[in-house]
Write a protein that holds these residues in place. Structure first.
Motif, PDB file in Angstrom:
ATOM      1  N   ASP A   1       3.112   5.718  -3.421  1.00  0.00           N
ATOM      2  CA  ASP A   1       4.229   6.343  -4.128  1.00  0.00           C
ATOM      3  C   ASP A   1       3.909   6.480  -5.615  1.00  0.00           C
ATOM      4  O   ASP A   1       4.208   7.518  -6.234  1.00  0.00           O
ATOM      5  CB  ASP A   1       5.502   5.519  -3.943  1.00  0.00           C
ATOM      6  N   ARG A   2       3.293   5.455  -6.205  1.00  0.00           N
ATOM      7  CA  ARG A   2       2.911   5.528  -7.619  1.00  0.00           C
ATOM      8  C   ARG A   2       1.821   6.571  -7.833  1.00  0.00           C
ATOM      9  O   ARG A   2       1.827   7.309  -8.820  1.00  0.00           O
ATOM     10  CB  ARG A   2       2.449   4.151  -8.105  1.00  0.00           C
ATOM     11  N   ALA A   3       0.843   6.602  -6.890  1.00  0.00           N
ATOM     12  CA  ALA A   3      -0.221   7.589  -6.995  1.00  0.00           C
ATOM     13  C   ALA A   3       0.331   9.003  -6.876  1.00  0.00           C
ATOM     14  O   ALA A   3      -0.136   9.927  -7.548  1.00  0.00           O
ATOM     15  CB  ALA A   3      -1.278   7.334  -5.916  1.00  0.00           C
ATOM     16  N   ARG A   4       1.356   9.174  -6.024  1.00  0.00           N
ATOM     17  CA  ARG A   4       1.955  10.496  -5.837  1.00  0.00           C
ATOM     18  C   ARG A   4       2.575  11.011  -7.134  1.00  0.00           C
ATOM     19  O   ARG A   4       2.537  12.210  -7.429  1.00  0.00           O
ATOM     20  CB  ARG A   4       3.004  10.420  -4.733  1.00  0.00           C
ATOM     21  N   GLU A   5       3.147  10.115  -7.924  1.00  0.00           N
ATOM     22  CA  GLU A   5       3.723  10.521  -9.195  1.00  0.00           C
ATOM     23  C   GLU A   5       2.642  11.093 -10.118  1.00  0.00           C
ATOM     24  O   GLU A   5       2.880  12.100 -10.806  1.00  0.00           O
ATOM     25  CB  GLU A   5       4.418   9.332  -9.864  1.00  0.00           C
ATOM     26  N   LEU A   6       1.469  10.453 -10.148  1.00  0.00           N
ATOM     27  CA  LEU A   6       0.368  10.967 -10.968  1.00  0.00           C
ATOM     28  C   LEU A   6      -0.133  12.300 -10.420  1.00  0.00           C
ATOM     29  O   LEU A   6      -0.472  13.205 -11.191  1.00  0.00           O
ATOM     30  CB  LEU A   6      -0.765   9.942 -11.027  1.00  0.00           C
ATOM     31  N   TRP A   7      -0.197  12.399  -9.106  1.00  0.00           N
ATOM     32  CA  TRP A   7      -0.650  13.652  -8.499  1.00  0.00           C
ATOM     33  C   TRP A   7       0.307  14.792  -8.847  1.00  0.00           C
ATOM     34  O   TRP A   7      -0.130  15.899  -9.203  1.00  0.00           O
ATOM     35  CB  TRP A   7      -0.758  13.489  -6.987  1.00  0.00           C
ATOM     36  N   ASP A   8       1.603  14.542  -8.758  1.00  0.00           N
ATOM     37  CA  ASP A   8       2.595  15.555  -9.127  1.00  0.00           C
ATOM     38  C   ASP A   8       2.442  15.955 -10.600  1.00  0.00           C
ATOM     39  O   ASP A   8       2.544  17.140 -10.954  1.00  0.00           O
ATOM     40  CB  ASP A   8       4.013  15.031  -8.880  1.00  0.00           C
TER      41      ASP A   8
ATOM     42  N   LEU B   1       0.827  -1.205   0.000  1.00  0.00           N
ATOM     43  CA  LEU B   1       0.000   0.000   0.000  1.00  0.00           C
ATOM     44  C   LEU B   1       0.865   1.260   0.000  1.00  0.00           C
ATOM     45  O   LEU B   1       0.534   2.253  -0.660  1.00  0.00           O
ATOM     46  CB  LEU B   1      -0.933  -0.010   1.216  1.00  0.00           C
ATOM     47  N   GLN B   2       1.975   1.227   0.731  1.00  0.00           N
ATOM     48  CA  GLN B   2       2.892   2.364   0.712  1.00  0.00           C
ATOM     49  C   GLN B   2       3.462   2.568  -0.689  1.00  0.00           C
ATOM     50  O   GLN B   2       3.587   3.706  -1.169  1.00  0.00           O
ATOM     51  CB  GLN B   2       4.024   2.149   1.720  1.00  0.00           C
TER      52      GLN B   2
END
Length: 346
Positions: free
Chosen positions: A197-204, A192-193
């Protein structure tokens, strides 16, 4: 003395749309029904209008409604739940949109849904099935089995809903608009962590491209207009591409589409050699049954599943009553009795 207004119909704002189906959508959105309900109701109302020869529903009555519902049951052989959904769509049309409260609508028979014992794979079968799921969809499948979440609940998770410190997951606006808390499987903490991290890349990437954020519940979206752009409200399982919101027309990041896991699970069922009819919802059934099998209190399982009535949860106990040879068949006694003398022959 004060008059009793408990039975008075709540005041609704006037409808701005001129076309009937637009008015249906407008009223549904005012009442904060889900997009899926909106799509279903519009579909049934459109079918009803076509079935009556494009007559306006105001000009129709009990005979037209009953004929339409009878056609669904007798000609199209729809299920009881589908039949009730069509009836509820027509009730909504007449009461909420046309403001026509017809007594005969309430008197139309509602078919009773039959309670079916859920299909529950064994723990070994679930292990084989999950081993065929990899990557992001594999994590989602394991999360649904490990928490009992519905597919829509798992996909709707936001970053703020994951509490790693206390190993909890908060389910917001579940079925019936209820919130609840479920456990976070310890075996999924690292995965999940990594997913975040992958979701954060899309958010950025979205922030750099000035994308319009993510969908927000209406009241919160108006009260906190910047929340849709925040990391806390971003999806745990975001879609790889942005898409157009069907209601607002705004291009923004949605969560993964349901069909992706459904298609992948179908492939995994075939690859694992499981012959039982398995769907994504089967993972929720398996979660509940396997917990009960381990001796978990049924009230605890009820809370984890978000059931209002424990009788709904009790359905899973039917699978366990005769599992594992808990009740012996009388045929087995005959076989043992007939085999006994033969086994003593020289």
């Amino acid at each position: 003395m004060h008059s009793d207004n408990r039975s008075a119909k709540p005041c609704r704002p006037p409808l701005a749309g001129t076309r009937l189906l637009d008015q249906v959508r407008e009223r549904i959105r005012y009442l904060h029904y889900s997009l899926r309900t909106e799509q279903a109701y519009v579909r049934w109302i459109r079918q009803f209008i076509r079935a009556t020869g494009l007559r306006h529903p105001r000009d129709c009555g009990v005979h037209e409604v009953e004929a339409f519902l009878s056609s669904l049951a007798n000609d199209r052989k729809v299920s009881a739940s589908t039949h009730r959904q069509a009836l509820h769509a027509l009730l909504f049309l007449y009461k909420e949109v046309l403001d026509v409260d017809l007594p005969w609508l309430q008197e139309i028979g509602r078919p009773q849904a039959r309670k079916r014992i859920p299909v529950v794979p064994s723990t070994d079968e679930v292990a084989r099935l999950l081993s065929q799921l990899t990557g992001e969809l594999g994590l989602l499948g394991r999360l649904l089995y490990g928490t009992g979440l519905r597919l829509s609940e798992g996909l709707s998770l936001r970053v703020k809903d994951l509490d790693f410190e206390r190993r909890l997951i908060v389910v917001r606006e579940g079925k019936g608009g209820k919130d609840r808390v479920v456990m976070m499987p310890g075996s999924l903490l690292v995965a999940l962590q990594a997913q975040l991290d992958r979701a954060r890349e899309l958010w950025d990437r979205d922030r750099a491209a000035n994308t319009a954020g993510v969908w927000m519940p209406d009241s919160l979206g108006r009260k906190y207009p910047r929340a849709a752009y925040s990391w806390n409200w971003f999806w745990v399982f975001p879609a790889p591409k942005v898409s157009t919101d069907p209601r607002t027309g705004v291009i923004q990041r949605h969560h993964l589409f349901e069909q992706r896991l459904q298609r992948e699970l179908k492939r995994a069922v075939s690859a694992s050699g499981i012959v039982k009819p398995v769907t994504v919802h089967t993972l929720r059934h398996s979660f509940a049954t396997h917990l009960l099998q381990r001796g978990t209190d049924i009230r605890t399982v009820q809370k984890l599943l978000g059931h209002s009535d424990v009788s709904t949860t009790m359905l899973y106990t039917h699978v366990l009553e005769f599992a594992g040879g808990g009740v012996a068949s009388p045929l087995d006694d005959l076989v043992v009795a007939s085999a006994g003398p033969q086994s003593r022959r020289p």
